[in-house]
Design a protein around this motif. Structure first.
Motif, PDB file in Angstrom:
ATOM      1  N   ARG A  85     -56.432  98.838  84.355  1.00  0.00           N
ATOM      2  CA  ARG A  85     -57.327  97.832  83.784  1.00  0.00           C
ATOM      3  C   ARG A  85     -57.656  98.204  82.344  1.00  0.00           C
ATOM      4  O   ARG A  85     -57.815  99.377  82.050  1.00  0.00           O
ATOM      5  N   PRO A  86     -57.790  97.220  81.457  1.00  0.00           N
ATOM      6  CA  PRO A  86     -57.585  95.785  81.714  1.00  0.00           C
ATOM      7  C   PRO A  86     -56.112  95.470  81.997  1.00  0.00           C
ATOM      8  O   PRO A  86     -55.220  96.103  81.431  1.00  0.00           O
ATOM      9  N   ARG A  88     -52.601  93.425  81.980  1.00  0.00           N
ATOM     10  CA  ARG A  88     -51.885  92.801  80.865  1.00  0.00           C
ATOM     11  C   ARG A  88     -50.821  91.862  81.428  1.00  0.00           C
ATOM     12  O   ARG A  88     -50.013  92.260  82.268  1.00  0.00           O
ATOM     13  N   VAL A  96     -49.923  87.092  74.980  1.00  0.00           N
ATOM     14  CA  VAL A  96     -50.363  88.233  75.781  1.00  0.00           C
ATOM     15  C   VAL A  96     -51.793  87.984  76.256  1.00  0.00           C
ATOM     16  O   VAL A  96     -52.677  87.653  75.455  1.00  0.00           O
ATOM     17  N   TYR A  97     -52.011  88.115  77.553  1.00  0.00           N
ATOM     18  CA  TYR A  97     -53.336  87.932  78.153  1.00  0.00           C
ATOM     19  C   TYR A  97     -53.822  89.278  78.670  1.00  0.00           C
ATOM     20  O   TYR A  97     -53.056  90.057  79.239  1.00  0.00           O
ATOM     21  N   SER A  98     -55.114  89.518  78.481  1.00  0.00           N
ATOM     22  CA  SER A  98     -55.736  90.742  78.982  1.00  0.00           C
ATOM     23  C   SER A  98     -56.971  90.347  79.778  1.00  0.00           C
ATOM     24  O   SER A  98     -57.716  89.434  79.375  1.00  0.00           O
ATOM     25  N   CYS A  99     -57.188  91.006  80.908  1.00  0.00           N
ATOM     26  CA  CYS A  99     -58.321  90.617  81.748  1.00  0.00           C
ATOM     27  C   CYS A  99     -58.866  91.812  82.514  1.00  0.00           C
ATOM     28  O   CYS A  99     -58.138  92.759  82.830  1.00  0.00           O
ATOM     29  N   ASP A 100     -60.152  91.755  82.808  1.00  0.00           N
ATOM     30  CA  ASP A 100     -60.796  92.788  83.617  1.00  0.00           C
ATOM     31  C   ASP A 100     -60.543  92.564  85.098  1.00  0.00           C
ATOM     32  O   ASP A 100     -60.470  93.518  85.873  1.00  0.00           O
TER      33      ASP A 100
END
Length: 313
Positions: A85-86, A88, A96-100
């Motif tokens: 985490r985060p 990818r 590009v997406y990043s998320c918790d």
């Protein structure tokens, strides 16, 4: 929060997540709105006394999600990294997406026979869901195509509405569980046609839709026509999980495994909801329910992670 999929599960997760302040982004995928966008009459979604249209229902769900703060992205994810985490993820255009936290709501598609006439008559007498559409064939003659558990269960269910149900199978024995076969063969409203496959879904005059099936004998090659009002293709479903192979645990049929009673996957912070993890019910309302669960599970996960981070300081 990043949500993959924009059917009832994904959009419900988005609504709950937005209201909880988790800033959800919904990547809509190759079929925005999910399978309901290919469905015409919907009569079993709670809250509507009259028949509604599937595409309209999904438009309303999306508008509600956007109204409370969810962001929609017209994109399809082609690569994921869930090793830390985060998380990818990469879209097919390179975004590009990043998320918790990640919610997987990519759904499952019914398998079809692949006939042009089948495609043309979908929603006009040809269906892949007896629970969804069987009600519209009360007192009419219907046929189910397939030989596994799904086909037998669909045939048995349809006897609640139809007095004349025919199961069509291309072999001379069924693959379904023995207990289901026993119920099928004992039912007076069901007959079985062995060694037959559908060669053509026959269109009626004008706007009549499906009126008959042309069946080819798999041994002799002879073709016969039977009159039907509805044809239900029941040869299984294919979950959209190819992208997640090797990243989260899948079962033998390719559905994402979750901890019973939750939407937790094998990767902490990754949640699955809707048809991608449910091969039993596969209804819009159950998908929406698990979407709610996913958002609540994710909110709880983030709260615990924040608490642990503060405790470590």
């Amino acid at each position: 929060m990043l949500i993959l999929g924009s059917g009832p599960a994904g959009l419900t997760a988005a609504i709950y997540a937005a209201r909880a302040g988790m800033a959800p982004i919904v990547v809509q995928g190759i079929q925005p709105g999910g399978q309901l966008t290919t469905t015409t009459d919907v009569e079993n979604y709670p809250g509507f006394r009259d028949v509604i249209q599937g595409p309209w229902l999904m438009e309303e769900m999306q508008a509600q999600a956007e109204h409370v703060g969810a962001q929609m992205m017209w994109d399809t994810i082609v690569e994921v990294d869930l090793s830390r985490r985060p998380f990818r993820l990469i879209g097919d255009g390179g975004t590009v997406y990043s998320c918790d936290v990640l919610v997987i709501a990519t759904g499952a598609q019914a398998k079809w026979l692949g006939l042009e006439s089948e495609q043309r008559l979908r929603g006009q007498g040809v269906s892949a869901c007896a629970t969804c559409d069987g009600f519209f064939y009360r007192g009419k003659k219907v046929a189910v195509i397939g030989g596994g558990n799904t086909a037998v269960e669909e045939a048995l269910y349809l006897t609640n509405h139809s007095h004349d149900v025919t199961l069509i199978h291309r072999r001379d024995s069924l693959r379904a569980e023995k207990i289901l076969q026993k119920r099928l063969f004992a039912h007076p409203q069901i007959k079985v046609l062995w060694n037959k496959e559908v060669a053509e879904f026959v269109h009626g005059d004008g706007n009549r839709g499906l009126v008959a099936l042309d069946l080819k004998d798999t041994r002799s090659g002879a073709v016969e026509r039977i009159d039907v009002d509805g044809g239900f293709v029941a040869i299984g479903h294919h979950p959209a999980t190819e992208l997640f192979q090797g990243h989260v645990d899948l079962d033998e049929d390719g559905y994402i495994k979750v901890t019973p009673g939750t939407t937790n996957t094998s990767v902490p912070g990754v949640f699955a909801c809707g048809d991608v993890m449910d091969k039993i019910y596969r209804q819009a309302v159950t998908a929406a329910g698990t979407g709610c669960m996913a958002a609540l599970d994710a909110e709880r996960f983030l709260a615990e992670a924040d608490y642990e981070a503060l405790a470590a300081e």
